[in-house]
Design a protein around this motif. Sequence first.
Motif, PDB file in Angstrom:
ATOM      1  N   TRP A 297      48.537 -84.002 100.249  1.00 20.87           N
ATOM      2  CA  TRP A 297      48.463 -82.551 100.059  1.00 20.87           C
ATOM      3  C   TRP A 297      47.813 -81.886 101.256  1.00 20.87           C
ATOM      4  O   TRP A 297      48.305 -80.887 101.792  1.00 20.87           O
TER       5      TRP A 297
ATOM      6  N   ARG B  90      49.409 -79.308 104.393  1.00 23.09           N
ATOM      7  CA  ARG B  90      48.894 -77.997 104.740  1.00 23.09           C
ATOM      8  C   ARG B  90      48.436 -77.894 106.195  1.00 23.09           C
ATOM      9  O   ARG B  90      48.656 -76.878 106.856  1.00 23.09           O
TER      10      ARG B  90
ATOM     11  N   ILE C 294      50.268 -75.305 108.859  1.00 27.80           N
ATOM     12  CA  ILE C 294      49.616 -74.301 109.701  1.00 27.80           C
ATOM     13  C   ILE C 294      50.006 -74.499 111.167  1.00 27.80           C
ATOM     14  O   ILE C 294      50.324 -73.542 111.887  1.00 27.80           O
TER      15      ILE C 294
ATOM     16  N   ILE D  61      53.645 -73.291 111.661  1.00 31.87           N
ATOM     17  CA  ILE D  61      53.852 -71.840 111.647  1.00 31.87           C
ATOM     18  C   ILE D  61      53.807 -71.315 113.083  1.00 31.87           C
ATOM     19  O   ILE D  61      54.694 -70.582 113.527  1.00 31.87           O
TER      20      ILE D  61
ATOM     21  N   SER E 199      57.554 -71.136 115.519  1.00 31.60           N
ATOM     22  CA  SER E 199      57.823 -69.772 115.998  1.00 31.60           C
ATOM     23  C   SER E 199      57.898 -69.763 117.517  1.00 31.60           C
ATOM     24  O   SER E 199      58.841 -69.210 118.100  1.00 31.60           O
TER      25      SER E 199
ATOM     26  N   ALA F 269      56.257 -81.986 112.962  1.00 29.11           N
ATOM     27  CA  ALA F 269      57.413 -81.672 112.122  1.00 29.11           C
ATOM     28  C   ALA F 269      57.844 -82.894 111.318  1.00 29.11           C
ATOM     29  O   ALA F 269      58.197 -82.775 110.140  1.00 29.11           O
TER      30      ALA F 269
ATOM     31  N   HIS G  85      55.343 -83.423 108.456  1.00 26.70           N
ATOM     32  CA  HIS G  85      55.505 -82.402 107.418  1.00 26.70           C
ATOM     33  C   HIS G  85      56.820 -82.593 106.660  1.00 26.70           C
ATOM     34  O   HIS G  85      56.864 -82.507 105.423  1.00 26.70           O
ATOM     35  N   GLY G  86      57.898 -82.878 107.401  1.00 30.94           N
ATOM     36  CA  GLY G  86      59.207 -83.043 106.782  1.00 30.94           C
ATOM     37  C   GLY G  86      59.268 -84.249 105.861  1.00 30.94           C
ATOM     38  O   GLY G  86      59.669 -84.135 104.691  1.00 30.94           O
TER      39      GLY G  86
END
Lengths: 138, 115
Positions: free
Chosen positions: B12, B16, B20, B23, B27, B65, B68-69
Amino acid sequence: MGKNLDWLRDAWINKHLAQWAFFINRLTGVVIALYLMVHIFINSIPLIFGPEAYTKTLHAMETPLLRIFEVLLITAVAFHMFNGIRILLVDYFKLSRQQSILFVFAFLLTIVVFIGALILYWPDIFGSGQHEIAAILN
Amino acid sequence: MQTLSKKGVRLWRWQRITAIMLIVGISLHFAVTHFLGDQLGFTVVNERLQHIFWIIFDALLLLTALVHGFGGLWSVYLDYNAKGTIKKFLGWTVAFLVIAFTIYGSLALAFLILR
């Protein structure tokens, strides 16, 4: 097997925004994760086939169909990111009571990105095609 | 009070942390690859990757990535009665895939940098 489809049933019968947020976040997440693997392979073309093959492949990929896919992918990433920010805000700033409003914001921002991507790629999808994005931006 | 599984919280938490990072990272990655260059091709990518900043940025983004993926895919699997030998096997497969894709992606990155 029935148990594994609970998530579909839940998304359908629990008619509140948070349930849809959860469902769409998962859906976009899975799609993006799969895309990531494809993306890594495409960018490994110089490793296997050399720089010219890479450039040729990128140019060959500028078809209207793939442009549409790109717009959808960008939209998916946008939703996943904005909803993800919503989750972070709810978790770390204790905004559970505002989670619905935050979802509306996330959704609206996603629409903005979708329209933006559509505008950006419009010439490449419907127009004469090649290299119009670069021409507009430079 | 019931104690939380350390493994569950770790997953978990890492979702997170990587979220962050992504993000900002995604971008910036999208902006630099789509908006700040010419026609996409080896030359444009290669030139960007001559700067040490983008080499480190891209390498870090790759790992982040992937964590997270695959962390997300694993979380989805955990929701569907994951247990026993299959769970162990898939768990190690996911870990292997993250490492394998990181190594393969880094090699790919090296060949995007080399002239």
